[in-house]
Structure formats: C-alpha cells, structure tokens
Design a protein around this motif. Sequence first.
Motif, PDB file in Angstrom:
ATOM      1  N   GLN A  37       0.870  -1.166   0.000  1.00  0.00           N
ATOM      2  CA  GLN A  37       0.000   0.000   0.000  1.00  0.00           C
ATOM      3  C   GLN A  37       0.909   1.218   0.000  1.00  0.00           C
ATOM      4  OE1 GLN A  37      -2.490   0.344   3.466  1.00  0.00           O
ATOM      5  NE2 GLN A  37      -3.518   2.160   2.710  1.00  0.00           N
ATOM      6  N   TYR A  38       0.659   2.147  -0.896  1.00  0.00           N
ATOM      7  CA  TYR A  38       1.480   3.360  -0.979  1.00  0.00           C
ATOM      8  C   TYR A  38       1.195   4.243   0.226  1.00  0.00           C
ATOM      9  CZ  TYR A  38       3.482   7.687  -2.755  1.00  0.00           C
ATOM     10  OH  TYR A  38       4.235   8.823  -2.910  1.00  0.00           O
ATOM     11  N   ILE A  39       2.227   4.490   1.038  1.00  0.00           N
ATOM     12  CA  ILE A  39       2.132   5.375   2.202  1.00  0.00           C
ATOM     13  C   ILE A  39       3.363   6.265   2.198  1.00  0.00           C
ATOM     14  CG2 ILE A  39       2.002   5.540   4.720  1.00  0.00           C
ATOM     15  CD1 ILE A  39       0.913   2.630   4.712  1.00  0.00           C
ATOM     16  N   LYS A  40       3.166   7.578   2.196  1.00  0.00           N
ATOM     17  CA  LYS A  40       4.285   8.517   2.196  1.00  0.00           C
ATOM     18  C   LYS A  40       5.092   8.388   3.482  1.00  0.00           C
ATOM     19  CE  LYS A  40       1.986  11.912  -0.709  1.00  0.00           C
ATOM     20  NZ  LYS A  40       1.358  13.244  -0.745  1.00  0.00           N
ATOM     21  N   ARG A  41       6.405   8.682   3.351  1.00  0.00           N
ATOM     22  CA  ARG A  41       7.301   8.552   4.492  1.00  0.00           C
ATOM     23  C   ARG A  41       8.228   9.751   4.573  1.00  0.00           C
ATOM     24  NH1 ARG A  41       5.880   3.598   2.602  1.00  0.00           N
ATOM     25  NH2 ARG A  41       5.837   1.831   3.992  1.00  0.00           N
ATOM     26  N   SER A  42       8.791   9.919   5.766  1.00  0.00           N
ATOM     27  CA  SER A  42       9.768  10.984   5.986  1.00  0.00           C
ATOM     28  C   SER A  42      10.919  10.448   6.823  1.00  0.00           C
ATOM     29  CB  SER A  42       9.113  12.191   6.666  1.00  0.00           C
ATOM     30  OG  SER A  42       8.593  11.819   7.927  1.00  0.00           O
ATOM     31  N   SER A  43      12.011  11.189   6.783  1.00  0.00           N
ATOM     32  CA  SER A  43      13.221  10.820   7.516  1.00  0.00           C
ATOM     33  C   SER A  43      13.389  11.726   8.720  1.00  0.00           C
ATOM     34  CB  SER A  43      14.428  10.972   6.584  1.00  0.00           C
ATOM     35  OG  SER A  43      15.620  10.761   7.299  1.00  0.00           O
ATOM     36  N   LYS A  44      13.685  11.110   9.851  1.00  0.00           N
ATOM     37  CA  LYS A  44      13.923  11.875  11.075  1.00  0.00           C
ATOM     38  C   LYS A  44      15.259  11.427  11.680  1.00  0.00           C
ATOM     39  CE  LYS A  44      12.112  12.815  15.673  1.00  0.00           C
ATOM     40  NZ  LYS A  44      11.085  12.430  16.654  1.00  0.00           N
ATOM     41  N   LEU A  62       9.597   7.486   9.111  1.00  0.00           N
ATOM     42  CA  LEU A  62       8.237   7.545   9.630  1.00  0.00           C
ATOM     43  C   LEU A  62       7.203   7.432   8.526  1.00  0.00           C
ATOM     44  CD1 LEU A  62       8.932  10.586  11.953  1.00  0.00           C
ATOM     45  CD2 LEU A  62       8.995   8.162  12.575  1.00  0.00           C
ATOM     46  N   ARG A  63       6.191   6.607   8.765  1.00  0.00           N
ATOM     47  CA  ARG A  63       5.048   6.534   7.855  1.00  0.00           C
ATOM     48  C   ARG A  63       4.134   7.717   8.155  1.00  0.00           C
ATOM     49  NH1 ARG A  63       2.903   0.311   7.268  1.00  0.00           N
ATOM     50  NH2 ARG A  63       4.833  -0.519   6.404  1.00  0.00           N
ATOM     51  N   GLU A  64       3.525   8.228   7.118  1.00  0.00           N
ATOM     52  CA  GLU A  64       2.641   9.376   7.243  1.00  0.00           C
ATOM     53  C   GLU A  64       1.472   9.092   8.198  1.00  0.00           C
ATOM     54  OE1 GLU A  64       1.188  12.393   3.923  1.00  0.00           O
ATOM     55  OE2 GLU A  64       0.258  10.416   3.693  1.00  0.00           O
ATOM     56  N   VAL A 140      16.837  -5.400   0.296  1.00  0.00           N
ATOM     57  CA  VAL A 140      17.823  -4.463   0.843  1.00  0.00           C
ATOM     58  C   VAL A 140      17.131  -3.294   1.501  1.00  0.00           C
ATOM     59  CG1 VAL A 140      19.714  -2.882   0.268  1.00  0.00           C
ATOM     60  CG2 VAL A 140      19.569  -5.108  -0.845  1.00  0.00           C
ATOM     61  N   ALA A 141      16.182  -2.704   0.790  1.00  0.00           N
ATOM     62  CA  ALA A 141      15.493  -1.518   1.298  1.00  0.00           C
ATOM     63  C   ALA A 141      14.288  -1.241   0.430  1.00  0.00           C
ATOM     64  CB  ALA A 141      16.434  -0.314   1.276  1.00  0.00           C
ATOM     65  N   CYS A 142      13.317  -0.541   1.002  1.00  0.00           N
ATOM     66  CA  CYS A 142      12.189  -0.089   0.190  1.00  0.00           C
ATOM     67  C   CYS A 142      12.601   1.195  -0.538  1.00  0.00           C
ATOM     68  CB  CYS A 142      10.951   0.141   1.055  1.00  0.00           C
ATOM     69  SG  CYS A 142      11.011   1.618   2.094  1.00  0.00           S
ATOM     70  N   THR A 143      11.752   1.663  -1.420  1.00  0.00           N
ATOM     71  CA  THR A 143      12.087   2.859  -2.194  1.00  0.00           C
ATOM     72  C   THR A 143      12.285   4.078  -1.309  1.00  0.00           C
ATOM     73  OG1 THR A 143       9.743   3.325  -2.587  1.00  0.00           O
ATOM     74  CG2 THR A 143      10.916   2.048  -4.270  1.00  0.00           C
TER      75      THR A 143
END
Length: 182
Positions: A37-44, A62-64, A140-143
């Motif tokens: 499921q497409y969920i926007k993310r941010s880096s902290k 962090l997931r939105e 390895v990692a998600c996008t």
Amino acid sequence: MQSIEIEIELPSFVDKNYIKNHCNIDNLADQYKKTYQYIKRSSKPIGFFVHDKIIIKLYHMLRESQPLPQNLIDGLNDFIKKEIDNNSIDIKQGVGFAILSQGFLSINIWGRGNVLFTYTYTIEDSYPNLSKKTLDKTGVACTWEIRIMKFEYDLWQEYLETKMENRDKESYLKNFISGELF
C-alpha cells in the motif's frame, strides 16, 4: 564526466501484451502480513549510536499515517549494542548508519573503502521483536529507505574525495537527511 538521463526504445517484441503482464505489483506480504500500500514517508535523524568499536548515524523513517512501534524505538540502542557485542555485525571501518522503520531495521556499515554492507532485521516471525533476516527474505530496502541510503552514499563519496582528516569525518557524521522523502 557528468551523467545524463536518456531514453532507449524497447525491443520490438515487447508489445502491449508483454507490458501488461510485467511491472505489476506482487502480492507478497510485508512484516505485518499486509500487501503493498502506498504510504508517504519521511526521515527523522535521531543522533548516534556510539560504541567503542563503531559510530552509527541513526534515522527513524516515519510513515505518514502510523507511529513507529514504541518498543522498537525504546530498545534500538540496546538492540544494536547486543548485535555488535555478539559479533553479529562486522564493524569493518567503524562507521555506518541505521534506519528504523515500521517493523524493520537496516544497519549499514561502510567497508572496503566504498562498499556498504547491510544487515536487516524484521518483526516478521518474531513480533513484536526484531530478528535478523537474510536479504533474500527482507530485500535491501524499500524505495523510501533507498532515498536515505542514496543520501548517505553521496555523502560518503564526498568524504572519500577529501583528505579524510578528522574535520572531513566530522562533516560526514554530522550531516543527515531530514524531512519528506516524497
């Protein structure tokens, strides 16, 4: 030499039917047994894990729509320390970064000068705790994580192009990517 983006025509046998059957989202389940499921993310950026053998830059991704599991946040430093003390992670050059996301942790260690070695952990099969998994199981990692990794790759490349003195090391360590990854 600077790279540029180019477009190359597809082979003639790659027609509309071929394309229709490829590049589709699979139905593989994630660590929570849910399909994509497409969920926007941010880096902290959250600072550093410091050990007498290694220093690791720490990120929360962090997931939105959901907070990170509190048990993973609270236990992150102890978990990394245990993995290092148990020799589950080869510390190589003594520097790297870690990304804690929703039920997933990647610990990334620089070695062989410019090679990134990645260790992955997930709550899959061990909920609510992290357990080490192979890359063929976790990927390895998600996008989203790859954006943090790309930032770190670029920053490490900049470091390698310096005299690699203490001020250059400090510059690498003190710089983080923060904010939206979309």
